[in-house]
Structures are given as structure tokens and as C-alpha cells.
Design an enzyme around this catalytic site. Sequence first.
Site, PDB file in Angstrom:
ATOM      1  N   LYS A 116       0.823  -1.212   0.000  1.00 40.75           N
ATOM      2  CA  LYS A 116       0.000   0.000   0.000  1.00 40.75           C
ATOM      3  C   LYS A 116       0.855   1.259   0.000  1.00 40.75           C
ATOM      4  CE  LYS A 116      -3.103  -2.911  -0.222  1.00 40.75           C
ATOM      5  NZ  LYS A 116      -3.671  -3.203  -1.538  1.00 40.75           N
ATOM      6  N   GLU A 200      -1.752   8.217   7.582  1.00 35.90           N
ATOM      7  CA  GLU A 200      -2.484   9.169   6.738  1.00 35.90           C
ATOM      8  C   GLU A 200      -3.336  10.057   7.629  1.00 35.90           C
ATOM      9  OE1 GLU A 200      -3.375   6.571   2.675  1.00 35.90           O
ATOM     10  OE2 GLU A 200      -5.022   7.126   3.990  1.00 35.90           O
ATOM     11  N   HIS A 235     -16.083  -2.978   7.203  1.00 38.44           N
ATOM     12  CA  HIS A 235     -15.258  -3.035   5.999  1.00 38.44           C
ATOM     13  C   HIS A 235     -15.743  -4.056   4.974  1.00 38.44           C
ATOM     14  CE1 HIS A 235     -12.835  -0.175   8.025  1.00 38.44           C
ATOM     15  NE2 HIS A 235     -12.466  -1.019   8.967  1.00 38.44           N
ATOM     16  N   ARG A 294      -7.915  -7.118  -9.488  1.00 36.79           N
ATOM     17  CA  ARG A 294      -8.746  -8.289  -9.779  1.00 36.79           C
ATOM     18  C   ARG A 294     -10.110  -7.819 -10.266  1.00 36.79           C
ATOM     19  NH1 ARG A 294      -9.342  -7.195  -4.198  1.00 36.79           N
ATOM     20  NH2 ARG A 294     -11.505  -6.577  -3.805  1.00 36.79           N
TER      21      ARG A 294
HETATM   22  C1  MV4 Z   1      -9.414   6.010   5.455  1.00 41.76           C
HETATM   23  C2  MV4 Z   1     -10.531   6.639   6.065  1.00 41.76           C
HETATM   24  C3  MV4 Z   1     -10.389   7.975   6.382  1.00 41.76           C
HETATM   25  N1  MV4 Z   1      -9.227   8.610   6.130  1.00 41.76           N
HETATM   26  N2  MV4 Z   1      -8.291   6.698   5.218  1.00 41.76           N
HETATM   27  C4  MV4 Z   1     -11.071   1.555   5.602  1.00 41.76           C
HETATM   28  C5  MV4 Z   1     -10.640   0.371   4.813  1.00 41.76           C
HETATM   29  C6  MV4 Z   1      -9.494   0.796   3.986  1.00 41.76           C
HETATM   30  N3  MV4 Z   1      -9.573   0.273   2.658  1.00 41.76           N
HETATM   31  C7  MV4 Z   1      -9.538   2.278   4.012  1.00 41.76           C
HETATM   32  N4  MV4 Z   1     -10.453   2.679   5.012  1.00 41.76           N
HETATM   33  C8  MV4 Z   1     -10.550   3.989   5.363  1.00 41.76           C
HETATM   34  N5  MV4 Z   1      -9.453   4.730   5.106  1.00 41.76           N
HETATM   35  C9  MV4 Z   1      -8.202   7.962   5.560  1.00 41.76           C
HETATM   36  N6  MV4 Z   1      -7.069   8.613   5.351  1.00 41.76           N
HETATM   37  C10 MV4 Z   1     -11.684   5.907   6.301  1.00 41.76           C
HETATM   38  C11 MV4 Z   1     -11.699   4.563   5.952  1.00 41.76           C
HETATM   39  C12 MV4 Z   1     -12.919   3.860   6.250  1.00 41.76           C
HETATM   40  C13 MV4 Z   1     -13.671   3.286   5.246  1.00 41.76           C
HETATM   41  C14 MV4 Z   1     -13.282   3.375   3.923  1.00 41.76           C
HETATM   42  C15 MV4 Z   1     -14.035   2.808   2.935  1.00 41.76           C
HETATM   43  C16 MV4 Z   1     -15.212   2.171   3.269  1.00 41.76           C
HETATM   44  C17 MV4 Z   1     -15.617   2.058   4.569  1.00 41.76           C
HETATM   45  C18 MV4 Z   1     -14.865   2.624   5.581  1.00 41.76           C
HETATM   46  C19 MV4 Z   1     -15.301   2.534   6.898  1.00 41.76           C
HETATM   47  C20 MV4 Z   1     -14.548   3.093   7.875  1.00 41.76           C
HETATM   48  C21 MV4 Z   1     -13.357   3.736   7.553  1.00 41.76           C
END
Ligand code: MV4
Length: 499
Positions: A116, A200, A235, A294
Site C-alpha cells: 500500500k 495518513e 469493511h 482483480r
Molecule cells: C481512510 C478513512 C479515512 N481517512 N483513510 C477503511 C478500509 C481501507 N480500505 C480504508 N479505510 C478507510 N481509510 C483515511 N485517510 C476511512 C476509511 C474507512 C472506510 C473506507 C471505505 C469504506 C468504509 C470505511 C469505513 C470506515 C473507515
Amino acid sequence: MFRKVLVANRGEIAVRVIRALKELGIASVAVYSEVDRAALHVRMADEAIAIGPADSRESYLNISRILEAAKRTNAEAVHPGYGFLSENAAFAQACTDAGLVFIGPSAASIRGMGSKTAARALAREAGVPTVPGAAGAVTSLAEALAVAQEVGYPVLLKAAAGGGGKGMRLVQAEEEMEAALRDAAGEAERAFHDARVYIEKAVGRPRHIEIQVLGDQHGNLIHLGERECSLQRRHQKVIEECPSPLMREYPELREQMGQAALRAASAAGYYNAGTVEFLVDDQRNFYFLEMNTRLQVEHPVTEWVTGLDLVHEQLRIAAGGRLALRQEDVRWQGSALECRIYAEDPENQFFPSPGRITRLERPAGPGVRVDSGVYLGWTIPMEYDPLIAKLSVHAATRDLAIARMRSALEEYSVDGVKTTIGFFHHILQDEEFAAGRLHTGFLADYFARRATPEVAPEVEEVAALVCALDAARGNGAPRGSMKNTQSLWRQLGRERSFR
Ligand code: MV4
């Protein structure tokens, strides 16, 4: 084109791929574990090979068993589906080394996007916006504190080898950093055998919007627009849609995000189907999150709206063919929704409910699609993801798609296992959902809006993040009363009984 393809997966995605193979006149080989002997994908394939016990590490994740099955059946190519070995660079390379075509991107693209931090650096160098934070993994507490100080709290610690929220920790203030670093690194080590974490800035109440890309091995690369995947629980995506309701208000955003996705994919030398994930904040700033190398679970909503068959495209690309269309030929028509229907008990914190299906009536009609790997009388095994089906619909407008989904859900009837069908009825009647006001804290808010005291741990986890992010944005009103999902569902059950 290929003569014979092995499908290295199970369930609905194996069925989806086998259908595409049949349509193209390609022979299919299924593989199965002991508990999948009578599975639908096994019945539908031209040939089927047993590859080991129920434990996926010894079957669907066992590279040598799968290569052996391909050799034994004279398959020319391997479709990995999603999950299992689909994003395993070593598997892609092993296929190539064994003289098999891996139906996906190059092993190098998979490896590059698998880290990542490397993906973030690649995106940034390609001019794709990334969330402010550290360039690479943090190596010390002092460095973590310095980065957080610079970008401002709250920050998120994420696993460098991760994705999907594993090893993620919210840090709201300096004094929390040390413990959070330790926890995040520990979780990352256990999950990925790689303890590295990066930082981040936390984006408040973001939308999760992803762009589908498609590239051939001749340097042609196009995007097929977005999917809105903000509705998630722990998630796990729950409902996906195309177009994003946001794009109706801001149509230029699709092109901007589409171009950004193409820059990221191009920098990775990407070919085949792939997805670039973005977070979009409430100012409509978008930030690269990660790239999935994918075919995704939710690809049907893109197929509905673009009229393309992504598995056909994958096969043509892998066989060395050219993309069937240019960017300017891509059209987006109408609106599509997908509900992931699980054998889970929504009245008991979505606890898995595997078992034998004793009644099965599925919806049909115009604009209704069911992708499923189950049949009447089949026992959903406890060893795997208990997905019963992906129900997707397409209609001229989002309102009509919602109406169509509601009536399709009414037609759906499953006995023998608990399902999430009833849960979708409630979400689809929600006015916030109808208004398209989606964000990643939506479901947590949804539970909270309808709640009385008591706090469910899984709601609490997401809500804490959302709350902290709110506070950071300056509207730090404490969240309303949270509630145990169990009692919430009891209350909802009084309004309308679940089926
Ligand atoms: C974040 C975020 C807020 N700020 N990054 C959660 C899973 C991962 N793929 C990335 N995620 C997040 N990253 C920053 N800088 C909030 C989330 C996040 C989230 C993202 C996508 C879908 C659902 C989520 C639920 C909680 C937090």
C-alpha cells in the site's frame, strides 16, 4: 482464444466465470474442496478436479494443487475470480512459469499494488492525489509523532501490506500514538506477517468511490466509470451502485476521477480489469486509497450500466486481444444497485448462519440479475464466506432502481438459513439512502438514528471513527444514543417481520 480454462475459485464467482466460458465456447475446469463436492460450480463446469480439504489453505489457496489440476486437464489459462489467489503475485508468476496464462494483470502489477505504501508513492508520482501523510512506512514513534503533527490529528495508522481495514487504528491525539502504533503493528504482523504501518490524515465521513479500469496488453487503457461503495459494515460492502449519486450533482467528477484512475493504472503498467479506490470528502476532494488488481465482487453494477461483460473482456485481454471499445465509446445508461445477500443473522449481529437451503424462490423479471452459487437442497458450508447471492437491478433512474430492488427482495424467499434479505428492505426504505446521502459511516449512523441505549461493539468501532472525524471537522457533537443491534432488530422486527 483459449480452448480450456481452469477456474481457481468457488461459489458465485466461479459460476459467473463458467457461464462466460460457455458463452465463448471455451471448456471449463472447476476445482473443489471436500465440502464443495456437490457445489453448483462443480455441476456447471465441463470437468471438475478435487484439490483438497475444506480448509482453503489446503485447497483454494494451494498453488501447487491448482497448477497440478490445470496440468492434468490440459487447461491453457487460469481465472482466479476474486479473493483466494486472485491478488497473489506468486500465483500469477507460478502460472506463467508453468506455461499457463493467468487471467489478470502481470505479477509485477499485483506486487506493486500489493504494497500500500508503494501504491501510494506510485499514485503520487503519477499526479494522482493521495491523502496527506508519510511517504513510506513509519520507523519510529518520533517519526510517527512528527508526521501526525505536520498533517494534523486525527490520523490513521494503516498496515503497509494491508488493505481492507485490517491493522487500521485511529489516533486522535499525541498521547494515543504509542499504544496505537503497537496495536496496529501487532495486528498487521498477525494478519500479513508484516508489521510495517504508515500514516495518513483521517478524512472525515468520506465516500468510498471506485473506478473500474480495463486495459489490454497493447497499451490501451480505458475507465468504465465509478461504483459507489460507501455502504459498508465492518469493511464489508453491503450495497453498491452505479452511478454514484454524487455524480448526478457533479457529472464532471466522473471524468476527473476516471482520468486519475487511468494515470495510476498506467503507472503500474496495468492490463486486464482493475479497480482504483478513492476516498471522497465532503468538499468533493478525492484521494487515491488503493488499487484492486482483480475482478471485483460488485462488477455487475458496472456491467448493467455500461452494457459490457467484464469477464468476456478479461478473457479477450488475457488471450492477447485488443479492447473492444475506445474511451469515447463508453456510455453510461440508467442506474444499477447490488445487494450482497448473506446467510447471516441480522438479528444477531450478522452472525454467520450456514446450513441447508430448504426453500429457494428467486426474483426475476426485466432488469433483475441474480449471481449465486447455491441451489435448493445445497448446504452452505461453514468454512467459507456465506454469500448466498448478489442481487442486482437496473432501471432508468436511481429511484426506479430502488423500487425494482425492493420488489425483487419481496420475491426472494430463502428457508433453512437466516438471511440479510429483511435488512435490505429497511435500508432501501431509508430516506437518507433515498436521498443518496451516503458515506462510510452511513450504516453506523443508520443504526444510531433508530436506536435506544446500549452499544453494540461493532457499531461502536465504526461510530468512534466517524465521531472522531466529525470532531476533527469542528462539528463535534456527541453521537446520539447508540444501540445494540440485537435490540435494534427486535424493535425493527415489530414494525415488520423479517423473512
Ligand atoms: C481512510 C478513512 C479515512 N481517512 N483513510 C477503511 C478500509 C481501507 N480500505 C480504508 N479505510 C478507510 N481509510 C483515511 N485517510 C476511512 C476509511 C474507512 C472506510 C473506507 C471505505 C469504506 C468504509 C470505511 C469505513 C470506515 C473507515
